[in-house]
Design an enzyme around this catalytic site. Sequence first.
Site, mmCIF file in Angstrom:
data_model
loop_
_atom_site.group_PDB
_atom_site.id
_atom_site.type_symbol
_atom_site.label_atom_id
_atom_site.label_comp_id
_atom_site.label_asym_id
_atom_site.label_seq_id
_atom_site.Cartn_x
_atom_site.Cartn_y
_atom_site.Cartn_z
ATOM 1 C CD GLU A 28 -43.912 4.810 -9.842
ATOM 2 O OE1 GLU A 28 -44.311 5.386 -10.874
ATOM 3 O OE2 GLU A 28 -44.648 4.184 -9.077
ATOM 4 C CE LYS A 89 -49.834 5.396 -16.728
ATOM 5 N NZ LYS A 89 -51.206 5.222 -16.226
ATOM 6 C CB VAL A 109 -44.811 -0.308 -11.368
ATOM 7 C CG1 VAL A 109 -44.282 -1.673 -10.940
ATOM 8 C CG2 VAL A 109 -45.093 0.567 -10.148
ATOM 9 C CG ASP A 139 -58.042 -0.666 -17.149
ATOM 10 O OD1 ASP A 139 -56.837 -0.968 -17.324
ATOM 11 O OD2 ASP A 139 -58.418 0.477 -16.841
ATOM 12 C CB SER A 141 -51.809 -2.179 -14.120
ATOM 13 O OG SER A 141 -50.515 -1.629 -14.296
ATOM 14 C CB ALA A 142 -48.696 -3.032 -18.653
ATOM 15 C CG ASP A 143 -47.674 -1.449 -12.985
ATOM 16 O OD1 ASP A 143 -47.159 -0.981 -14.019
ATOM 17 O OD2 ASP A 143 -48.051 -0.741 -12.031
ATOM 18 C CE LYS A 160 -52.980 6.151 -4.093
ATOM 19 N NZ LYS A 160 -52.408 7.131 -5.002
#
Length: 306
Positions: A28, A89, A109, A139, A141-143, A160
């Site tokens: 990435e 981003k 990602v 919230d 992540s769209a990952d 993380k």
Amino acid sequence: MTERLLRPRCTPAVSSALDHGHALVALESSVLAQGLEPPHNRDAAQRMSAAVIAAGATPAITAVVRGVPVLGLEDEDLERFLRRDGVRKVSARDLGIAMADGADGATTVAATLVLAALAGVEVFATGGIGGVHRDAPFDESADLVELSRTPVLVVCAGAKSILDLPATLERLETLGVPVVGCGTDELPGFFSASTGLSLTCRLDRPAQIARAWRAHRALGRRSAMVVVQPPPAAFAIPAGIVEEATRAALQAASTAGIRGAAVTPYLLAQVQQRTDGRSVQANLALLEANARLAGEIAVALAGGTS
Ligand code: PSU
Ligand code: MN
């Protein structure tokens, strides 16, 4: 209307590997343009690419270059991304807009999964995936959702500690994404080896991981597989130190009113500052180790020995 899918623009090395069925590893670019500060981002790019090559595979950094999705960055484009010169981003939902804008975009990602899958690249290495944020119920992540619908094998050190790790692991289970420990029985904590969160599966050899991946694909599963390994022992940071920095970072983000896509880069930068150089060295070492393992898995999948 029939759907005609785009094929990302490839560098000659990536094109040749694709044409000959040689091992490839997608990398990435958000970790370079948003995740790590210069000059460390340059080290990350070099060390990851070298580790993939040492394993016998070809690295392919994904990005949007002046509106064109790419697999493999030309040197001058990489330089612009490392200088962070007007590079936005780009998550999966932002890809089309970045293309229409003719923008430079560093892929997360989620966006990397999209580009890798379009080209048929099956293996991807990164540091950590996004996940469920702490104390922020909306919230996520769209990952995670892209992992649930994109068949690519992702090698990382977990997610993380800025995230809610138990919730992230539960969401991956719900979404049908297998999480495989390599050299560990538990979810690593990115900077630290241990989180106390048990995994249901451990496979220590690249050939075993490759077999599990082929079986997953033979079943027609459309989800990713996440392979996690702890950071190299010499660089791991005790969980207590990371936790302290994380709490301070979350407090700072809340005070500063950070929202949306800016949250993750803000928290990462704060933790980096609050753990001095230590977290940067750990980050670079684990990125390199993940790239190497991904290269070994890609070689095993391409029919080599590993
Ligand atoms: N975790 C890291 N470093 C990173 C990221 C995550 O340790 O640079 C980046 C990755 O590109 C990941 C993205 O896909 O942050 C997740 O952002 P968000 O939470 O906004 O989806
Ligand atoms: Mn978010």
